[in-house]
Motif scaffolding. Structure first.
Motif: not given
Length: 267
Positions: A20, A24, A92-96
């Protein structure tokens, strides 16, 4: 940096956690030398992590927990170089948007030497650290700047912002000297712990200080310059671009003595 041990929340780091962090690039850290199980400016390092936890994750890690994790990772080693990092696998980039207390990774490595005893030649580069009040993990710009400086025959890079203000270097802060006065640049930057310790004790060694905007045109008014970071209390600067400085061993000794006045704090 030599191989060391990595612990996350008190357990050996897992492949999932490290994957991770490799993918990230979101988090913060601080690093410091441990000598005889004590750290100069430990309270400042912990405060840095508290600030980063609140700013980046919406919640800080309690300082007593961070200290306990450092002690656990150190084991029975009296001396080491330690890096404490904060991250969250929920971000994460999709779930910041996740908010919550981050995880704590402690890396324990062999002691590292100072940046060098030889005075440094610095290449001037126009650059400004993103969110300079945070010691975050987005370090590509810093590494690239240092790489370009080295490839051009210099030791490191000194940053000047778009307004022409000298700020800091790739891995360190810079101070300038004239007479018995140390001048710190006034510009957006990450204020290092070693810089703060020197500031707190300069008067103890008979030196004055001031903070003001410093530009490249101001260099002619200084008798010397030095850099400081967590591995290097004070290292002389031989030149910034084409401007050369005289090197005063006595002056460096006094500045290092100011740093030494800060009492080591037990981990």
């Amino acid at each position: 940096m030599a191989a060391g041990d990595l612990w996350i929340d008190g357990a050996p780091a897992t492949v999932e956690d490290l994957t991770h962090q490799a993918l990230v690039n979101y988090g913060a850290y601080t690093s410091f030398a441990v000598s005889a199980r004590a750290v100069r400016g430990l309270d400042r390092h912990l405060a840095r992590l508290t600030h980063a936890g609140s700013d980046l994750f919406g919640a800080p890690v309690p300082e007593d927990r961070v200290r306990a994790l450092i002690r656990q990772a150190l084991g029975d080693r009296p001396d080491a170089f330690v890096r404490v990092s904060l991250f969250s696998r929920e971000i994460s980039p999709r779930s910041p948007a996740h908010e919550g207390v981050p995880r704590v990774m402690v890396g324990v490595f062999p002691p590292v030497p100072p940046l060098g005893e030889t005075p440094l030649r610095l290449q001037v580069q126009t650059y400004a650290r993103e969110t300079p009040d945070l010691k975050h993990v987005a370090t590509m710009g810093l590494i690239r700047a240092r790489r370009e400086a080295r490839l051009a025959g210099n030791d490191d890079a000194l940053f000047v912002d778009a307004e022409g203000r000298i700020s800091e270097g790739s891995l360190w802060n810079i101070g300038f000297v004239y007479g018995d006065t140390v001048v710190w640049p006034d510009a957006p930057m990450l204020e290092g712990v070693s810089q703060a310790l020197i500031k707190a004790h300069l008067t103890d060694v008979g030196l004055k200080q001031e903070t003001r905007v410093v530009t490249l045109d101001d260099l002619v008014g200084f008798e010397g310059a030095f850099i400081t970071n967590s591995a290097t209390p004070a290292c002389a600067v031989a030149a910034i671009g084409d401007h050369a400085f005289a090197v005063s061993v006595e002056r460096l000794t006094n500045i290092s003595a100011a740093w030494s006045r800060a009492e080591p704090q037990p981990v």
